[in-house]
Design a protein around this motif. Structure first.
Motif, mmCIF file in Angstrom:
data_model
loop_
_atom_site.group_PDB
_atom_site.id
_atom_site.type_symbol
_atom_site.label_atom_id
_atom_site.label_comp_id
_atom_site.label_asym_id
_atom_site.label_seq_id
_atom_site.Cartn_x
_atom_site.Cartn_y
_atom_site.Cartn_z
ATOM 1 N N ARG A 70 51.274 71.507 38.965
ATOM 2 C CA ARG A 70 50.685 70.244 39.276
ATOM 3 C C ARG A 70 49.956 69.800 37.801
ATOM 4 O O ARG A 70 48.819 69.679 37.784
ATOM 5 C CB ARG A 70 49.922 69.875 40.421
ATOM 6 N N HIS A 71 50.773 69.517 36.717
ATOM 7 C CA HIS A 71 50.284 69.434 35.600
ATOM 8 C C HIS A 71 49.682 68.159 34.993
ATOM 9 O O HIS A 71 48.692 68.099 34.413
ATOM 10 C CB HIS A 71 51.415 69.685 34.548
ATOM 11 N N ARG A 72 50.176 67.230 35.637
ATOM 12 C CA ARG A 72 49.393 65.614 35.408
ATOM 13 C C ARG A 72 48.080 65.695 36.071
ATOM 14 O O ARG A 72 47.039 65.313 35.508
ATOM 15 C CB ARG A 72 50.194 64.655 35.938
ATOM 16 N N ASP A 73 48.017 66.492 37.024
ATOM 17 C CA ASP A 73 46.654 66.444 37.945
ATOM 18 C C ASP A 73 45.780 67.146 37.258
ATOM 19 O O ASP A 73 44.564 67.209 37.079
ATOM 20 C CB ASP A 73 46.837 66.909 39.358
ATOM 21 N N ALA A 74 46.172 68.346 36.755
ATOM 22 C CA ALA A 74 45.711 69.283 35.743
ATOM 23 C C ALA A 74 45.103 68.579 34.571
ATOM 24 O O ALA A 74 43.794 68.900 34.103
ATOM 25 C CB ALA A 74 46.301 70.523 35.391
ATOM 26 N N GLN A 75 45.737 67.939 33.971
ATOM 27 C CA GLN A 75 45.328 67.174 32.624
ATOM 28 C C GLN A 75 44.130 66.161 33.097
ATOM 29 O O GLN A 75 43.045 65.869 32.475
ATOM 30 C CB GLN A 75 46.424 66.533 32.066
ATOM 31 N N ARG A 76 44.296 65.572 34.265
ATOM 32 C CA ARG A 76 43.241 64.537 34.713
ATOM 33 C C ARG A 76 41.895 65.253 34.967
ATOM 34 O O ARG A 76 41.016 65.032 34.593
ATOM 35 C CB ARG A 76 43.961 63.842 35.949
ATOM 36 N N ALA A 77 41.779 66.522 35.624
ATOM 37 C CA ALA A 77 40.968 67.324 35.887
ATOM 38 C C ALA A 77 40.199 67.478 34.501
ATOM 39 O O ALA A 77 38.908 67.701 34.329
ATOM 40 C CB ALA A 77 41.105 68.582 36.666
ATOM 41 N N TYR A 78 41.196 68.117 33.445
ATOM 42 C CA TYR A 78 40.508 68.772 32.164
ATOM 43 C C TYR A 78 39.806 67.450 31.588
ATOM 44 O O TYR A 78 38.919 67.518 31.000
ATOM 45 C CB TYR A 78 41.548 68.914 31.148
ATOM 46 N N GLN A 79 40.363 66.158 31.493
ATOM 47 C CA GLN A 79 39.622 64.921 30.854
ATOM 48 C C GLN A 79 38.604 64.524 31.730
ATOM 49 O O GLN A 79 37.309 64.134 31.025
ATOM 50 C CB GLN A 79 40.830 63.834 31.055
ATOM 51 N N GLN A 80 38.237 64.941 33.144
ATOM 52 C CA GLN A 80 37.234 64.819 33.759
ATOM 53 C C GLN A 80 36.169 65.699 33.181
ATOM 54 O O GLN A 80 34.759 65.628 32.952
ATOM 55 C CB GLN A 80 37.238 64.910 35.209
ATOM 56 N N ALA A 81 36.491 66.989 33.192
ATOM 57 C CA ALA A 81 35.644 68.008 32.474
ATOM 58 C C ALA A 81 34.984 67.691 31.164
ATOM 59 O O ALA A 81 33.798 67.788 30.902
ATOM 60 C CB ALA A 81 36.341 69.135 32.384
ATOM 61 N N LEU A 82 36.041 66.985 30.191
ATOM 62 C CA LEU A 82 35.243 66.381 28.846
ATOM 63 C C LEU A 82 34.303 65.535 29.000
ATOM 64 O O LEU A 82 33.580 65.190 28.003
ATOM 65 C CB LEU A 82 36.498 66.230 27.905
ATOM 66 N N LYS A 83 34.351 64.814 29.978
ATOM 67 C CA LYS A 83 33.355 63.792 30.207
ATOM 68 C C LYS A 83 31.825 64.143 30.776
ATOM 69 O O LYS A 83 31.140 63.328 30.732
ATOM 70 C CB LYS A 83 33.794 62.718 31.032
ATOM 71 N N CYS A 84 32.026 65.479 31.194
ATOM 72 C CA CYS A 84 30.587 65.889 31.739
ATOM 73 C C CYS A 84 29.774 66.243 30.771
ATOM 74 O O CYS A 84 30.084 66.835 29.438
ATOM 75 C CB CYS A 84 30.936 67.037 32.612
ATOM 76 N N PRO A 85 28.367 66.151 31.035
ATOM 77 C CA PRO A 85 27.285 66.627 30.037
ATOM 78 C C PRO A 85 27.345 68.175 29.934
ATOM 79 O O PRO A 85 27.563 68.819 30.825
ATOM 80 C CB PRO A 85 25.927 66.127 30.859
ATOM 81 N N GLY A 86 27.105 68.564 28.566
ATOM 82 C CA GLY A 86 27.056 69.833 28.503
ATOM 83 C C GLY A 86 28.298 70.727 28.226
ATOM 84 O O GLY A 86 28.237 71.917 28.558
ATOM 85 N N THR A 87 29.489 69.854 28.261
ATOM 86 C CA THR A 87 30.709 70.671 28.295
ATOM 87 C C THR A 87 31.152 71.523 27.265
ATOM 88 O O THR A 87 30.750 71.257 26.023
ATOM 89 C CB THR A 87 31.971 69.454 28.381
ATOM 90 N N ASP A 88 31.732 72.714 27.429
ATOM 91 C CA ASP A 88 32.204 73.404 26.233
ATOM 92 C C ASP A 88 33.516 73.137 25.953
ATOM 93 O O ASP A 88 34.400 73.529 26.523
ATOM 94 C CB ASP A 88 32.200 75.002 26.842
ATOM 95 N N GLU A 89 33.521 72.088 24.873
ATOM 96 C CA GLU A 89 34.792 71.491 24.426
ATOM 97 C C GLU A 89 35.754 72.485 24.241
ATOM 98 O O GLU A 89 37.062 72.231 24.534
ATOM 99 C CB GLU A 89 34.671 70.185 23.645
ATOM 100 N N ALA A 90 35.481 73.418 23.714
ATOM 101 C CA ALA A 90 36.403 74.489 23.093
ATOM 102 C C ALA A 90 37.241 75.000 24.246
ATOM 103 O O ALA A 90 38.337 75.368 24.085
ATOM 104 C CB ALA A 90 35.901 75.548 22.170
ATOM 105 N N SER A 91 36.399 75.302 25.086
ATOM 106 C CA SER A 91 36.844 76.144 26.397
ATOM 107 C C SER A 91 37.983 75.110 27.106
ATOM 108 O O SER A 91 39.049 75.514 27.550
ATOM 109 C CB SER A 91 35.871 76.399 27.481
ATOM 110 N N VAL A 92 37.573 73.898 27.202
ATOM 111 C CA VAL A 92 38.633 73.089 28.138
ATOM 112 C C VAL A 92 39.764 72.651 27.027
ATOM 113 O O VAL A 92 41.003 72.626 27.722
ATOM 114 C CB VAL A 92 37.892 71.790 28.136
ATOM 115 N N GLN A 93 39.559 72.432 25.785
ATOM 116 C CA GLN A 93 40.712 72.134 25.002
ATOM 117 C C GLN A 93 41.809 73.339 24.951
ATOM 118 O O GLN A 93 43.118 73.087 24.989
ATOM 119 C CB GLN A 93 40.387 71.981 23.563
ATOM 120 N N LEU A 94 41.096 74.745 25.001
ATOM 121 C CA LEU A 94 42.095 75.899 25.095
ATOM 122 C C LEU A 94 42.677 75.790 26.421
ATOM 123 O O LEU A 94 44.072 75.876 26.425
ATOM 124 C CB LEU A 94 41.313 77.195 25.176
ATOM 125 N N ASN A 95 42.170 75.479 27.619
ATOM 126 C CA ASN A 95 42.836 75.499 28.820
ATOM 127 C C ASN A 95 43.832 74.249 28.969
ATOM 128 O O ASN A 95 45.024 74.429 29.211
ATOM 129 C CB ASN A 95 42.192 75.118 29.910
#
Length: 305
Positions: A70-95
């Motif tokens: 469910r790749h579109r939903d996955a990308q939406r979840a990752y974008q939400q992760a990037l909006k959170c405080p204290g996000t490890d951006e490198a980890s999210v970008q790798l995923n």
């Protein structure tokens, strides 16, 4: 069902009572490891609904949605992760890059990998880049990158477990690129054995080793071997050298040949101690390449010696 599954759920539920967001992470992981991907996603959906500012839950949700294709939903979840405080951006970008690589967006994934080459996740990102180069049939570039990463790792005194797994992946990619370039077989097999020394449970390594060897026989059968052996040294803080059991699925003509294939993939320190404790021939496999198909972990037991 994993014997740890009920325990993990119990821990997660206990933590949840204290309103700790890690409870959702633990329970979802327990369901995931038990093969209940839909249940894991359901738990994480509840988690991000109740604690929407926790990036780890959004990233884990994205990973599981990606596994579910469910790749579109996955990308939406990752974008939400990037909006959170204290996000490890490198980890999210790798995923994000991993998910893109699964959907044929290799060029975008490569750019993301390059953007992470100076991050703490450098090896993971460049291991993925090496894989993408092989998939895109850019074999010479893959070989150059893999050899550079291996050389860099050789300058480090110690390899953490997670680094070893990433480096194993690099060796596999190097071996596949060499195979496609018709490099000498001995060189390819040597790299695959180095990959197995670093991460022996890697099915991709086992597959490529079988393909490179390319042995077929009308007499081949699919064997399940329980093998007993002796560890190559005492465990930390323990006396004596423990024994172990482990299981292999092997295609071979007979029991002796199956054990030979097993010994070929194991490290030298335990190889000579390996002996068949139990052997079952499950079915005929005349059209499948000979070799090891599946490996399990080691079940250690104490000995007096």
């Amino acid at each position: 069902m994993s014997p740890e599954f009920p325990k993990a759920l119990k821990v997660g539920r206990a933590i949840q009572k204290h309103r700790y967001s890690g409870a959702f992470e633990i329970m979802a992981l327990a369901h995931y490891e038990n093969g209940q991907l839909d249940k894991a996603i359901q738990v994480l959906r509840e988690g991000v609904r109740k604690t929407p500012r926790v990036w780890l839950l959004w990233q884990q949700l994205g990973n599981y949605l990606s596994d579910k294709n469910r790749h579109r939903d996955a990308q939406r979840a990752y974008q939400q992760a990037l909006k959170c405080p204290g996000t490890d951006e490198a980890s999210v970008q790798l995923n994000i890059a991993i998910d893109l690589s699964r959907t044929g967006h290799g060029a975008k994934a490569l750019k993301l990998c390059d953007s992470l080459s100076d991050s703490p996740l450098r090896l993971k990102a460049l291991a993925l880049k090496t894989q993408l180069l092989v998939e895109r049939r850019q074999f010479d570039q893959a070989i150059t990158l893999a050899e550079r990463l291996i050389e860099e790792s050789g300058r480090k005194a110690k390899r953490a477990a997670d680094v070893a797994e990433d480096l194993s992946r690099v060796y596999v990619c190097l071996a596949e690129a060499q195979w496609r370039r018709k490099t000498e077989k001995a060189v390819i097999v040597s790299n695959l054995k180095k990959a197995l020394e670093l991460h022996r449970l890697n099915k991709e390594t086992l597959w490529l080793l079988r393909e490179v060897n390319g042995e077929l026989s009308a007499k081949s059968q699919y064997f399940r071997l329980m093998v007993e052996g002796r560890w190559d040294g005492p465990l930390e803080g323990k006396r004596g050298t423990p024994g172990f059991f482990t299981t292999y699925d092997v295609v071979a003509e007979d029991r002796d040949e199956a054990l030979r294939f097993v010994k070929e993939i194991e490290r030298a320190g335990i190889r000579d101690s390996l002996a068949v404790a139990e052997c079952k021939a499950l079915e005929k496999r005349p059209r499948e390449p000979k070799g090891v198909y599946r490996v399990t972990g080691f079940c250690l037991y104490p000995t007096r010696k």
